[in-house]
Design an enzyme around this catalytic site. Sequence first.
Site, PDB file in Angstrom:
ATOM      1  N   HIS A 111      -8.019 -50.161  11.511  1.00 27.13           N
ATOM      2  CA  HIS A 111      -8.785 -48.993  11.171  1.00 27.13           C
ATOM      3  C   HIS A 111      -9.708 -49.377  10.265  1.00 27.13           C
ATOM      4  O   HIS A 111      -9.657 -50.274   9.517  1.00 27.13           O
ATOM      5  CB  HIS A 111      -8.010 -47.830  10.637  1.00 27.13           C
ATOM      6  CG  HIS A 111      -8.778 -46.447  10.622  1.00 27.13           C
ATOM      7  ND1 HIS A 111      -9.578 -46.242   9.604  1.00 27.13           N
ATOM      8  CD2 HIS A 111      -8.785 -45.661  11.535  1.00 27.13           C
ATOM      9  CE1 HIS A 111     -10.437 -45.131   9.965  1.00 27.13           C
ATOM     10  NE2 HIS A 111      -9.647 -44.651  11.098  1.00 27.13           N
ATOM     11  N   TYR A 136     -14.435 -35.204   9.021  1.00 26.52           N
ATOM     12  CA  TYR A 136     -14.577 -35.050   7.702  1.00 26.52           C
ATOM     13  C   TYR A 136     -14.462 -33.744   7.071  1.00 26.52           C
ATOM     14  O   TYR A 136     -14.794 -32.948   7.914  1.00 26.52           O
ATOM     15  CB  TYR A 136     -15.862 -35.654   7.368  1.00 26.52           C
ATOM     16  CG  TYR A 136     -16.282 -36.978   7.727  1.00 26.52           C
ATOM     17  CD1 TYR A 136     -15.342 -38.350   7.475  1.00 26.52           C
ATOM     18  CD2 TYR A 136     -17.434 -37.374   8.526  1.00 26.52           C
ATOM     19  CE1 TYR A 136     -15.670 -39.568   7.452  1.00 26.52           C
ATOM     20  CE2 TYR A 136     -17.452 -38.653   8.643  1.00 26.52           C
ATOM     21  CZ  TYR A 136     -17.049 -39.664   8.219  1.00 26.52           C
ATOM     22  OH  TYR A 136     -17.172 -41.061   8.879  1.00 26.52           O
ATOM     23  N   PHE A 184     -16.667 -40.306  12.961  1.00 24.60           N
ATOM     24  CA  PHE A 184     -17.028 -41.227  11.883  1.00 24.60           C
ATOM     25  C   PHE A 184     -18.694 -40.997  11.499  1.00 24.60           C
ATOM     26  O   PHE A 184     -18.890 -41.527  10.511  1.00 24.60           O
ATOM     27  CB  PHE A 184     -17.055 -42.623  12.431  1.00 24.60           C
ATOM     28  CG  PHE A 184     -15.674 -43.130  12.742  1.00 24.60           C
ATOM     29  CD1 PHE A 184     -14.823 -43.286  11.578  1.00 24.60           C
ATOM     30  CD2 PHE A 184     -15.054 -43.176  13.852  1.00 24.60           C
ATOM     31  CE1 PHE A 184     -13.510 -43.844  11.755  1.00 24.60           C
ATOM     32  CE2 PHE A 184     -13.798 -43.736  14.154  1.00 24.60           C
ATOM     33  CZ  PHE A 184     -13.112 -43.911  13.054  1.00 24.60           C
ATOM     34  N   ASP A 195      -9.576 -37.119  12.627  1.00 27.79           N
ATOM     35  CA  ASP A 195      -9.779 -35.555  12.049  1.00 27.79           C
ATOM     36  C   ASP A 195     -11.145 -35.670  11.459  1.00 27.79           C
ATOM     37  O   ASP A 195     -11.814 -36.780  11.164  1.00 27.79           O
ATOM     38  CB  ASP A 195      -9.123 -35.637  10.661  1.00 27.79           C
ATOM     39  CG  ASP A 195      -8.026 -34.365  10.577  1.00 27.79           C
ATOM     40  OD1 ASP A 195      -7.968 -33.516  11.881  1.00 27.79           O
ATOM     41  OD2 ASP A 195      -7.667 -34.160   9.716  1.00 27.79           O
TER      42      ASP A 195
END
Length: 223
Positions: free
Chosen positions: A187, A67, A78, A65
């Site tokens: 992750h 931010y 990221f 997703d």
Amino acid sequence: MAVNIHSHWENILQDTFEAPYFKALIDFVKSDYSSTQCFPPKKLIFNAFDLCPPEKTKVVILGQDPYHRPGQAHGLCFSVPEGIPHPPSLKNIFKELENDLQMAYPISGNLTSWAKQGVLLLNATLTVQAHRAGSHQAKGWETFTDRLIKLLSEQYEGLVFLLWGGYAKQKIKLIDADKHCVLSSGHPSPLSANRGYWFGNQHFSKCNAYLDYKGKTPINWQL
């Protein structure tokens, strides 16, 4: 809302853009952007594609997703714009980069330079409502990005797919591992990283070793 995307992506995704599900998705996104605060800014929804056309793609990093806090999302998974504090997952990515390649921890969290070198920084869902993580999931974006991953796997050879976390690992079914290098790990989020599932994966050096083996220019990960 018009789909403004690099013409080379438009060429290979034309059938997708004409699909009923995608038209419904764009109608939903247009409506939500007009009625509430959403991220990234409209003009940056396809930023990852504009910076990294298909024929230049060497590496695919898959996020989930964008931010969902103001000022953070700019269309690259990221990544955050210049001057924005590094979110926890990005901090752990940079710590692994430090350990793997003995590089200095980056000051900037903007990964645009990676994208320009051929790193497709792809979120599975390209938009989100402010302060509501996952709010645009299951609206059609995942169908679109799954199709994209499958097309890259089918039409190109020698790509590196970095699958971080359980969600990203599910995408391995879309990738021909005989044609490409697939590197998976936990992750980089603190929950996973602090349990020992992220640090030490050496994905950055392994990625470059594979690109070098394939006669491709390695990625300069230093920001």
